[in-house]
Design a protein around this motif. Structure first.
Motif, mmCIF file in Angstrom:
data_model
loop_
_atom_site.group_PDB
_atom_site.id
_atom_site.type_symbol
_atom_site.label_atom_id
_atom_site.label_comp_id
_atom_site.label_asym_id
_atom_site.label_seq_id
_atom_site.Cartn_x
_atom_site.Cartn_y
_atom_site.Cartn_z
ATOM 1 N N LEU A 839 0.857 -1.180 0.000
ATOM 2 C CA LEU A 839 0.000 0.000 0.000
ATOM 3 C C LEU A 839 0.894 1.231 0.000
ATOM 4 O O LEU A 839 1.776 1.358 0.851
ATOM 5 N N ILE A 840 0.655 2.120 -0.958
ATOM 6 C CA ILE A 840 1.549 3.251 -1.198
ATOM 7 C C ILE A 840 0.776 4.553 -1.085
ATOM 8 O O ILE A 840 -0.378 4.657 -1.535
ATOM 9 N N TYR A 841 1.405 5.536 -0.488
ATOM 10 C CA TYR A 841 0.891 6.907 -0.528
ATOM 11 C C TYR A 841 2.058 7.815 -0.894
ATOM 12 O O TYR A 841 3.065 7.868 -0.183
ATOM 13 N N ASP A 842 1.929 8.493 -2.023
ATOM 14 C CA ASP A 842 3.042 9.271 -2.565
ATOM 15 C C ASP A 842 2.481 10.586 -3.092
ATOM 16 O O ASP A 842 1.872 10.635 -4.158
ATOM 17 N N LYS A 843 2.680 11.657 -2.336
ATOM 18 C CA LYS A 843 2.094 12.940 -2.718
ATOM 19 C C LYS A 843 2.970 14.089 -2.243
ATOM 20 O O LYS A 843 3.382 14.114 -1.084
ATOM 21 N N ASP A 844 3.267 14.966 -3.172
ATOM 22 C CA ASP A 844 4.045 16.163 -2.878
ATOM 23 C C ASP A 844 5.374 15.773 -2.210
ATOM 24 O O ASP A 844 6.200 15.110 -2.822
ATOM 25 N N PHE A 845 5.536 16.165 -0.952
ATOM 26 C CA PHE A 845 6.808 15.943 -0.265
ATOM 27 C C PHE A 845 6.820 14.692 0.603
ATOM 28 O O PHE A 845 7.769 14.437 1.333
ATOM 29 N N PHE A 846 5.760 13.887 0.508
ATOM 30 C CA PHE A 846 5.560 12.799 1.464
ATOM 31 C C PHE A 846 5.414 11.472 0.722
ATOM 32 O O PHE A 846 4.664 11.375 -0.246
ATOM 33 N N SER A 847 6.141 10.440 1.164
ATOM 34 C CA SER A 847 6.021 9.100 0.594
ATOM 35 C C SER A 847 5.956 8.087 1.725
ATOM 36 O O SER A 847 6.721 8.181 2.698
ATOM 37 N N ALA A 848 5.065 7.123 1.592
ATOM 38 C CA ALA A 848 4.957 6.064 2.592
ATOM 39 C C ALA A 848 4.608 4.760 1.897
ATOM 40 O O ALA A 848 3.923 4.751 0.863
ATOM 41 N N ARG A 849 5.087 3.661 2.467
ATOM 42 C CA ARG A 849 4.841 2.352 1.878
ATOM 43 C C ARG A 849 4.729 1.328 2.997
ATOM 44 O O ARG A 849 5.593 1.227 3.860
ATOM 45 N N MET A 850 3.631 0.562 2.997
ATOM 46 C CA MET A 850 3.451 -0.565 3.902
ATOM 47 C C MET A 850 3.479 -1.833 3.061
ATOM 48 O O MET A 850 2.656 -1.996 2.154
ATOM 49 N N SER A 851 4.434 -2.724 3.354
ATOM 50 C CA SER A 851 4.651 -3.908 2.527
ATOM 51 C C SER A 851 4.375 -5.163 3.345
ATOM 52 O O SER A 851 4.941 -5.348 4.430
ATOM 53 N N SER A 880 5.779 -11.336 6.547
ATOM 54 C CA SER A 880 6.609 -10.207 6.959
ATOM 55 C C SER A 880 5.847 -8.922 6.685
ATOM 56 O O SER A 880 5.162 -8.795 5.664
ATOM 57 N N LEU A 881 5.974 -7.989 7.586
ATOM 58 C CA LEU A 881 5.355 -6.675 7.431
ATOM 59 C C LEU A 881 6.422 -5.617 7.681
ATOM 60 O O LEU A 881 7.026 -5.574 8.750
ATOM 61 N N ASP A 882 6.643 -4.779 6.664
ATOM 62 C CA ASP A 882 7.640 -3.716 6.747
ATOM 63 C C ASP A 882 6.991 -2.382 6.421
ATOM 64 O O ASP A 882 5.968 -2.323 5.733
ATOM 65 N N PHE A 883 7.618 -1.315 6.895
ATOM 66 C CA PHE A 883 7.056 0.021 6.683
ATOM 67 C C PHE A 883 8.186 0.992 6.372
ATOM 68 O O PHE A 883 9.260 0.927 6.989
ATOM 69 N N GLN A 884 7.948 1.869 5.384
ATOM 70 C CA GLN A 884 8.909 2.918 5.043
ATOM 71 C C GLN A 884 8.176 4.240 4.859
ATOM 72 O O GLN A 884 7.073 4.278 4.290
ATOM 73 N N LEU A 885 8.788 5.290 5.331
ATOM 74 C CA LEU A 885 8.212 6.636 5.238
ATOM 75 C C LEU A 885 9.338 7.626 4.992
ATOM 76 O O LEU A 885 10.416 7.498 5.577
ATOM 77 N N SER A 886 9.096 8.601 4.111
ATOM 78 C CA SER A 886 10.085 9.657 3.902
ATOM 79 C C SER A 886 9.370 10.988 3.688
ATOM 80 O O SER A 886 8.240 11.035 3.192
ATOM 81 N N TYR A 887 10.056 12.053 4.066
ATOM 82 C CA TYR A 887 9.503 13.396 3.927
ATOM 83 C C TYR A 887 10.597 14.323 3.400
ATOM 84 O O TYR A 887 11.701 14.367 3.949
ATOM 85 N N SER A 896 13.779 10.076 6.803
ATOM 86 C CA SER A 896 13.061 8.819 6.583
ATOM 87 C C SER A 896 12.940 8.037 7.880
ATOM 88 O O SER A 896 13.706 8.214 8.829
ATOM 89 N N PHE A 897 11.950 7.138 7.887
ATOM 90 C CA PHE A 897 11.758 6.183 8.972
ATOM 91 C C PHE A 897 11.414 4.841 8.352
ATOM 92 O O PHE A 897 10.552 4.745 7.489
ATOM 93 N N ASP A 898 12.111 3.786 8.772
ATOM 94 C CA ASP A 898 11.887 2.434 8.262
ATOM 95 C C ASP A 898 11.716 1.478 9.434
ATOM 96 O O ASP A 898 12.339 1.645 10.482
ATOM 97 N N ALA A 899 10.902 0.442 9.226
ATOM 98 C CA ALA A 899 10.723 -0.597 10.236
ATOM 99 C C ALA A 899 10.584 -1.941 9.532
ATOM 100 O O ALA A 899 9.899 -2.047 8.512
ATOM 101 N N THR A 900 11.238 -2.975 10.057
ATOM 102 C CA THR A 900 11.185 -4.303 9.458
ATOM 103 C C THR A 900 10.758 -5.337 10.491
ATOM 104 O O THR A 900 10.907 -5.152 11.690
ATOM 105 N N ASN A 901 10.190 -6.448 9.972
ATOM 106 C CA ASN A 901 9.774 -7.592 10.798
ATOM 107 C C ASN A 901 8.825 -7.156 11.907
ATOM 108 O O ASN A 901 8.934 -7.576 13.056
ATOM 109 N N LEU A 902 7.859 -6.311 11.538
ATOM 110 C CA LEU A 902 6.977 -5.731 12.544
ATOM 111 C C LEU A 902 6.097 -6.757 13.239
ATOM 112 O O LEU A 902 5.686 -6.541 14.384
#
Length: 936
Positions: A839-851, A880-887, A896-902
Motif C-alpha cells: 500500500l503506497i501513498y506518494d504525494k508532494d513531499f511525502f512518501s509512505a509504503r506498507m509492505s 513479513s510486514l515492513d514500513f517505510q516513510l520519507s519526507y 526517513s523512517f523504516d521498520a522491518t519484521n513488525l
C-alpha cells in the motif's frame, strides 16, 4: 494446489475494470511524458532497446514507473526495482529489496535480515553486477545479502535468458546496476545516514552511504568520475528452542534400537500404536531438548568506483572497481539436555508417559539421571571481494556496434571457530515435546536426597569442562575473463538485428581448513571466573523453558585459545591450515542471436532467436590430510581428476502486440548450473559418532558430476495503462534434469586405528534427481485517477505466485546402501503460494509504503540420515510486514523512517507432521531506523 487462484484473479479483474475507467479518463488529459515510438511492423531495424517512456514523477511512484517500463520494453521476461533516488532504497541489502518483486521469495531470516532469495521457488540464482558474473571465494555465486542496497541504481530480475547472457542459474538471473558518472547530466553529490535500532540486542547501529560524481568536457573528450561508498553495521540476536531428534526405544527395557529399521528414510518409520521391530514393541521418543541464543555484530563495507571517457561520439571507455566486504563475529550459547539414557527408562515407564492419541510417539515424560551440556561457541568470518573491469564500446558504423571488456576478480572468505562444552548430570527433567503449538517445554527437578539445587543451572558448582573444538578455514578464488559482443542492424526478411559474442574465463579456487578437538574435565569453580558466564532471559518468556544457564564465555575462549589448545594437548599440526582442494577451471562460451520484427494478422510480432554454446574444463587436485600408510602414520594423499563438459543452449522469445498497450510473450530457453567445486572431491572424510546416535557420518564428493540443465517455457500477458499502471500474468514451466542429490550408504571404517571398524553413514552427491516446476504469476501496479485530492497519490502493488512442483528423490537401504526406489515430493524451497501486497501513498513531499509478504509452508531441506522421524524439514507459512516513510524537507534534504519484521512472529519448522514431529522455533530481531539524506 491453486486454491487461492480465484482470489488473485478477482483482485486483478477488479483492477482491470478500474484500468478501463482510468484509460478512458486518460484520453481526455494532456500527456505527461514525451512519447516514444509506438509498436509498428516492418521497416528497417527496430531497436528493441528503445528509449524508455519515463513519466517524470518522483518518489515511490516514479521508481515503480521506471520498473514497469523496464519490464515493458525488454524482450525477455523481466521484473525490476529502481531506486527512488540515489541512496534511497528503503532496504539494507538486495535480498530485502527484492521481496516485493513478483515471483521472488525471500527466506532464511536471521541475524537481523533476510538472507536468501529465490525466483519462483528456486534458489539457484546467478547474480551479475553491471552484467558481469561475480562470485564469493570458491562459490559459484555471490552472497547477495552482502551487497548493500545503497550502492544500487536498479536491480533487474531475468526470468528468461537471451543467448547473449550468461546461462548459469536455472532459477534466473539478478543483474545489479550501479551508478556511473554518465548517468547524470552534471555533478552529483549525495550523502545518506541512518541509525538502526534492533530490539533484541537493544542497540543502535550506523548505516552510511555517500556518492560523488562529475563529468567534464575536455580537449580529449568527455570525462566522468564517480565514487560510491557504503558502510553498514548490524548487531543482532536470534533465539531458538527445539526438541531433539526421534529414535525408537524398546518398551520392555528402554534401550535405543540401532538396527532392524531403515535409518533416514524419507517418511520415517511406523508411528502407529503397538508397532514392533524384530517382534518387540517400541516407542518413538525425542532424545533431547535444546535452546540457542546467537548474538553478534556484522559489518559490510563496500565501494564502487567508475571512470568513463568518451573521446568522440562513436566510442566510450569505462573502468570500474567494485568491492564488497563482510565481517561477522558471533557468540552462540547452547543448552542441550539429553533425555534418552537407557538407565532411566525403567523409572520413566513406572512414572508414566504420554503419547499422541493412536500413535507410539511420546509427547511428554520425565527423564532421570539426565546428561546435559552447554556450549559456548565463538565464530569469526570475513569476506573481501574485488572486481576490476576495463572495457570499451564502439560504433564502427551506424549499423555496426562492438564492445569488449576484461574483468579480474579476487575473493577470499575466512572463518575461525572455537567452542567449549560444559557438562553436568541432573537429577531429572520433565519434558513436553509439543507443549504449545510446536513449542516444547522442559523443567529441571530438584533432587530430594541432596542439598544441592540441581535445577539451578546457573550454579558453576554443577558444571565441568568437556570437549573443546578449534576449527578454521580459508577459501580463495580468482578469475580473469574476457568478453566481446557485437551487433549489426540488418534489413533482411523479418530480421532487424544480428548479435554475436564470445567469452573466455580462467578461474582458480582453493580451500584450506583445519580441525582440532579434545576433551578435558575441569570444574568451573577451578577456572578463572572470566572463563564462564551466565546466559539469561532466554526466549523472552514465550516458552516454559530454562531461561538461564552457565556457559563457557566464547569471546574469552577465542581470545585465549592458544592457552587452552596447549592445556587440552592439541597437536600443533592440527592447528595449521591444510589444503583440501585446488582447482583450475577454464570456461568458454559463444553465441549468435537475431532480433526479428514482422506483422502477423495486422499486429506486430517481434522477438529474438539464438543459440549459446558453453564449455568447461577443470583440472582438480584434492587432498586427504588424514590418510594413513601401512605403518599407521598420517600423511597427505593427493587425488587428481579432470572434468570436461559442453552444452548447446537454444533460446527463443517473441512478443505479439495485441494492442499498443497489450502484449503477449512466449519464451523457450535453456539454462545450466555447474557443479559446486567441493562436490567434485573424490576423497571421503569421516566424523565419529559424537552424540551417541549409533553411527558416525562420512562425506565425499563425486568427480563425475554433470551440470544440471533446465528447459524453460514462459507465456505472459501484459496490459499497460494510465500513468505507469500495469496488470500482467505469466504461466511458466521448468523441466530440470540431473539435480544433485546425496546418496546414502552404510559403511564401516576404523577411524581411530584401534582395529575395530565402526558404522558410518556415507553421504555422496550424484545427478540422481529430476524436477518439474509449473506455475502462475499475477501482478499489478495501480494508482487510481480521479480520487479526491487528499487521496491523490494512493496506489498499490500486488503480486501472487502459485506453484506446483515435484522432485524424484532416491531412497536407499541404510543396511546395504542399495537404492530401493524413489520418493516423489515437492521441490526443496518451493511454496505452493506466495503473495505480496504494498500500500503506497506518494504525494508532494511525502512518501509512505506498507509492505506485506506471505508464503505458504515449504520443504526446506533434508535432515541427516541418522534418525527415525521423516527426513524432510518443512517450514510453516512465513509472513513479513515492513514500513517505510520519507519526507522531503527541501528538494535536497529528506528524512526517513523504516521498520522491518513488525509482526515479530515465531518462525517454525517441522518434520512432515507438525504435531508429532515439531522442530525449531525461532524469534528474530525487529529493526527501526531513522535516516537523513542530502543531495545536490
Amino acid at each position: 494446489m491453486f486454491k487461492q487462484t480465484y482470489l488473485a484473479s478477482a483482485i486483478l479483474l477488479a483492477l482491470a475494470s478500474q484500468a478501463t475507467y482510468a484509460a478512458e479518463a486518460e484520453a481526455t488529459q494532456s500527456p505527461q511524458a514525451e512519447e516514444t515510438a509506438q509498436p509498428s511492423s516492418g521497416g528497417k531495424a527496430q531497436n528493441n532497446n528503445e528509449e524508455m517512456e519515463i513519466i517524470q514523477v518522483q518518489g515511490i511512484r516514479g521508481s515503480l514507473n521506471k520498473a514497469v517500463e523496464l519490464k515493458r520494453q525488454n524482450i525477455q521476461v523481466v521484473d525490476a526495482i529502481v531506486a527512488e533516488d540515489i541512496g534511497k532504497f528503503p532496504d539494507n541489502n538486495v535480498v530485502e529489496a527484492l521481496q516485493r518483486v513478483t515471483g521472488v521469495q525471500v527466506t532464511d531470516r536471521a541475524s537481523g535480515e533476510a538472507n536468501v532469495v529465490s525466483i519462483r521457488g528456486l534458489t539457484d540464482v546467478t547474480t551479475t553486477v553491471n552484467g558481469r558474473q561475480i562470485f564469493t571465494a570458491t562459490g559459484r555465486s555471490v552472497a547477495i545479502a552482502d551487497i548493500p542496497a545503497a550502492l544500487l541504481g536498479s536491480v533487474e530480475v531475468f526470468k528468461t535468458r537471451s543467448s547473449s547472457q550468461v546461462a548459469s542459474g536455472i532459477a534466473g538471473q539478478i543483474d545489479i546496476r550501479t551508478h556511473k558518472p554518465f548517468d547524470f547530466e552534471d555533478s552529483k553529490v549525495s550523502v545518506a545516514a541512518k541509525g538502526i535500532y534492533s530490539d533484541q540486542p537493544d542497540t543502535i547501529d550506523p548505516n552510511f552511504s555517500a556518492l560523488a560524481s562529475n563529468r567534464w568536457d575536455t580537449s580529449i573528450g568527455e570525462v566522468g568520475a564517480l565514487v560510491n561508498v557504503s558502510y553498514i553495521r548490524t548487531n543482532y540476536k536470534d533465539e531458538s528452542v527445539s526438541p531433539g531428534a526421534s529414535f525408537p526405544y524398546f518398551v520392555e527395557d528402554g534401550t535405543r534400537i540401532t538396527s532392524g529399521w531403515n535409518v533416514g528414510s524419507a517418511h520415517g518409520i511406523d508411528t502407529s500404536a503397538g508397532a514392533t521391530i524384530d517382534g518387540k514393541e517400541y516407542l518413538l521418543a525425542r532424545d533431547a531438548m535444546f535452546g540457542n541464543i546467537l548474538e553478534g555484530e556484522r559489518e559490510r563495507p563496500a565501494f564502487n568506483i567508475s571512470l568513463q571517457w568518451a573521446p568522440n561520439d562513436s566510442s566510450e571507455y569505462t573502468f570500474e572497481a567494485f568491492y564488497n566486504g563482510y565481517r561477522n563475529e558471533s557468540f552462540n550459547s547452547m543448552l542441550f539436555s539429553t533425555v534418552d539414557s537407557a538407565a532411566n527408562w525403567q523409572q520413566v515407564i513406572q512414572d508414566g508417559i504420554e503419547v499422541y492419541d493412536g500413535t507410539n510417539v511420546v509427547k511428554s515424560r520425565t527423564a532421570y539421571n539426565a546428561y546435559n551440556f552447554s556450549s559456548g561457541d565463538h565464530s569469526k568470518a570475513s569476506t573481501d571481494s574485488y572486481v576490476f573491469a576495463l572495457g570499451g564500446k564502439w560504433d564502427i558504423t551506424d549499423e555496426f556496434q562492438l564492445k569488449s571488456e576484461v574483468v579480474y576478480q579476487q575473493s577470499t572468505f575466512e572463518t575461525e571457530f572455537a567452542a567449549m562444552r560444559g557438562q553436568t548430570t541432573v537429577y531429572g527433567v520433565a519434558i513436553d515435546a509439543n507443549a504449545d503449538d510446536g513449542i516444547p517445554s522442559w523443567n529441571y527437578l530438584d533432587n530430594p536426597d541432596t542439598a544441592l539445587d540441581e535445577s539451578d543451572l546457573t550454579n558453576p558448582a554443577l558444571w565441568e569442562t568437556a570437549d573443546f573444538y578449534d576449527n578454521g578455514s580459508k577459501d580463495e578464488g580468482d578469475s580473469l575473463s574476457w568478453t566481446m559482443d557485437g551487433s549489426v542492424y540488418v534489413d533482411y526478411a523479418i530480421f532487424t538485428k544480428v548479435q554475436f559474442g564470445a567469452r573466455y574465463e580462467k578461474r582458480n579456487a582453493t580451500n584450506s581448513n583445519r580441525t582440532a578437538s579434545g576433551a578435558k574435565n575441569i570444574a568451573y569453580t577451578d577456572l578463572d571466573p572470566s572463563m564462564y558466564m551466565v546466559t539469561s532471559g532466554f526466549f523472552e518468556g514465550r516458552a516454559n523453558v530454562p531461561d538461564s544457564w552457565a556457559v563457557i564465555n566464547g569471546y574469552n575462549l577465542y581470545k585465549n585459545r592458544s592457552q587452552y589448545e596447549s592445556l587440552w594437548g592439541f597437536e600443533q599440526s592440527s592447528l595449521v591450515l591444510q589444503k583440501t582442494f585446488d582447482i583450475s577451471e577454464q570456461a568458454w562460451a559463444g553465441y549468435l542471436m537475431a532480433d526479428f520484427d514482422t506483422e502477423v494478422f495486422g499486429k506486430r510480432l517481434d522477438g529474438q532467436v539464438g543459440v549459446r554454446y558453453e564449455g568447461t574444463k577443470a583440472d582438480m587436485d584434492f587432498f586427504d590430510n588424514k590418510a594413513k600408510d601401512e605403518n599407521d602414520n598420517v600423511y597427505t594423499a593427493v587425488s587428481s581428476d579432470t572434468t570436461d563438459t559442453s552444452k548447446v543452449l537454444p533460446s527463443f522469445v517473441m512478443r505479439y502486440w495485441l494492442m499498443d498497450d497489450f502484449v503477449a510473450r512466449f519464451a523457450y530457453t535453456e539454462t545450466i548450473r555447474q557443479p559446486a567445486f567441493a562436490d567434485l572431491n573424490s576423497f571421503t572424510y569421516y566424523t565419529p559418532d559424537l552424540t551417541q546416535v549409533g553411527f558416525g557420518s562420512a562425506s565425499g564428493g563425486n568427480p563425475d558430476l554433470e551440470p544440471v540443465t533446465s528447459k524453460n517455457y514462459d507465456f505472459t500477458l501484459e496490459y499497460y495503462f494510465g500513468n505507469g499502471n500495469s496488470i500482467y500474468g505469466t504461466y511458466f514451466s521448468r523441466d530440470i534434469e540431473g539435480l544433485v542429490y546425496s546418496s546414502l550408504t552404510r559403511t564401516l571404517y576404523d577411524y581411530d586405528g584401534d582395529g575395530i571398524e565402526e558404522a558410518y553413514i556415507l553421504n555422496r552427491p550424484g545427478n540422481t534427481s529430476n524436477g518439474k516446476l509449473t506455475g502462475f504469476e499475477l501482478g499489478a501496479v495501480y494508482f487510481p485517477e480521479g480520487l479526491p485530492s487528499w487521496l491523490d497519490g494512493v496506489g498499490t502493488q500486488l503480486s501472487a505466485t502459485l506453484l506446483d512442483s515435484s522432485q524424484d528423490i532416491p531412497e536407499f537401504d541404510s543396511a546395504t546402501g542399495e537404492q530401493i526406489g524413489f520418493t516423489t515430493r515437492d521441490m526443496f524451497g518451493v511454496s505452493d503460494e506466495s503473495y505480496s501486497a504494498v500500500l503506497i501513498y506518494d504525494k508532494d513531499f511525502f512518501s509512505a509504503r506498507m509492505s506485506y509478504t506471505w508464503r505458504s509452508e515449504f520443504l526446506n531441506s533434508y535432515d541427516a540420515a541418522f534418525f527415525a522421524m521423516p527426513r524432510g524439514i518443512y517450514r510453516k507459512p512465513e509472513q513479513s510486514l515492513d514500513f517505510q516513510l520519507s519526507y522531503n524537507i527541501t528538494d535536497d534534504l529528506v528524512v526517513s523512517f523504516d521498520a522491518t519484521n513488525l509482526l515479530d512472529d515465531v518462525y517454525q519448522e517441522y518434520y512432515e507432521d507438525s504435531t508429532l514431529f515439531n522442530r525449531t522455533n525461532n524469534i528474530f530481531t525487529r529493526t527501526f531506523a531513522l535516516g537523513v539524506r542530502y543531495s545536490f
